[in-house]
Design a protein around this motif. Structure first.
Motif, PDB file in Angstrom:
ATOM      1  N   ARG A 112      15.749   2.120  62.411  1.00  0.00           N
ATOM      2  CA  ARG A 112      16.650   2.540  60.663  1.00  0.00           C
ATOM      3  C   ARG A 112      16.950   1.257  60.322  1.00  0.00           C
ATOM      4  O   ARG A 112      17.152   0.228  61.185  1.00  0.00           O
ATOM      5  N   PHE A 113      16.862   0.120  59.576  1.00  0.00           N
ATOM      6  CA  PHE A 113      16.769  -0.439  59.250  1.00  0.00           C
ATOM      7  C   PHE A 113      17.311  -0.491  56.871  1.00  0.00           C
ATOM      8  O   PHE A 113      17.078   0.394  56.297  1.00  0.00           O
ATOM      9  N   ARG A 114      18.061  -1.707  57.062  1.00  0.00           N
ATOM     10  CA  ARG A 114      18.263  -1.575  55.902  1.00  0.00           C
ATOM     11  C   ARG A 114      17.388  -2.940  54.502  1.00  0.00           C
ATOM     12  O   ARG A 114      17.175  -4.002  55.706  1.00  0.00           O
ATOM     13  N   ILE A 115      16.377  -2.448  53.294  1.00  0.00           N
ATOM     14  CA  ILE A 115      15.891  -3.004  52.823  1.00  0.00           C
ATOM     15  C   ILE A 115      16.146  -3.341  52.367  1.00  0.00           C
ATOM     16  O   ILE A 115      17.027  -3.875  51.635  1.00  0.00           O
ATOM     17  N   LYS A 116      16.003  -5.900  52.238  1.00  0.00           N
ATOM     18  CA  LYS A 116      16.457  -6.333  51.087  1.00  0.00           C
ATOM     19  C   LYS A 116      16.151  -5.517  48.670  1.00  0.00           C
ATOM     20  O   LYS A 116      15.441  -4.798  49.382  1.00  0.00           O
ATOM     21  N   PRO A 117      17.214  -5.776  48.433  1.00  0.00           N
ATOM     22  CA  PRO A 117      16.736  -5.029  47.117  1.00  0.00           C
ATOM     23  C   PRO A 117      15.903  -5.601  46.113  1.00  0.00           C
ATOM     24  O   PRO A 117      14.839  -6.927  46.885  1.00  0.00           O
ATOM     25  N   GLY A 118      15.105  -4.970  46.142  1.00  0.00           N
ATOM     26  CA  GLY A 118      13.596  -5.633  45.484  1.00  0.00           C
ATOM     27  C   GLY A 118      12.443  -5.062  46.194  1.00  0.00           C
ATOM     28  O   GLY A 118      11.349  -5.429  45.831  1.00  0.00           O
ATOM     29  N   LYS A 119      12.198  -5.296  47.331  1.00  0.00           N
ATOM     30  CA  LYS A 119      11.708  -5.214  48.224  1.00  0.00           C
ATOM     31  C   LYS A 119      10.724  -3.852  48.690  1.00  0.00           C
ATOM     32  O   LYS A 119       9.799  -4.399  49.456  1.00  0.00           O
ATOM     33  N   GLU A 120      11.251  -3.478  48.866  1.00  0.00           N
ATOM     34  CA  GLU A 120      10.047  -1.708  49.014  1.00  0.00           C
ATOM     35  C   GLU A 120       9.085  -1.564  48.593  1.00  0.00           C
ATOM     36  O   GLU A 120       7.788  -1.543  49.279  1.00  0.00           O
TER      37      GLU A 120
END
Length: 99
Positions: free
Chosen positions: A7-15
């Motif tokens: 489980r993680f949060r991706i930085k905005p715009g990095k998907e």
């Protein structure tokens, strides 16, 4: 089977960059002994929150991969895309249902 759920949060715009790196690494995954599959989920409630499930045929195959320096290098390619280190949950797959 055995594996992990991260489980993680991706930085905005990095998907899209995450997707490209994982797709580029797919060739290597086809050569990893015991590797079965990777599934990635983006939450409806928070598009920056991602869960990835990785499956192996056995616990031994999973840990052999986890300890492999090449796997560490692949993982380190992904780290700059995350807001923080992933949360890992390793365990045995006890049930699979497929249609």
């Amino acid at each position: 089977m055995y594996g992990t759920i991260a489980r993680f949060r991706i930085k905005p715009g990095k998907e899209s960059q995450l997707r490209k790196i994982i797709e580029d690494q797919a060739y290597a995954e086809g050569k990893i002994p015991g590797f079965v599959a990777t599934y990635a989920y983006r939450l409806d409630s928070d598009p920056q929150e991602i869960y990835i499930a990785v499956l192996f045929t056995t616990k031994e195959a999973y840990w052999a991969n986890a300890r492999d320096p090449e796997q560490d290098a692949r993982y380190r390619q992904l780290l700059p895309l995350f807001e923080q280190e992933p949360e890992w949950h390793d365990g045995e797959v006890i049930f699979v249902q497929q249609v």
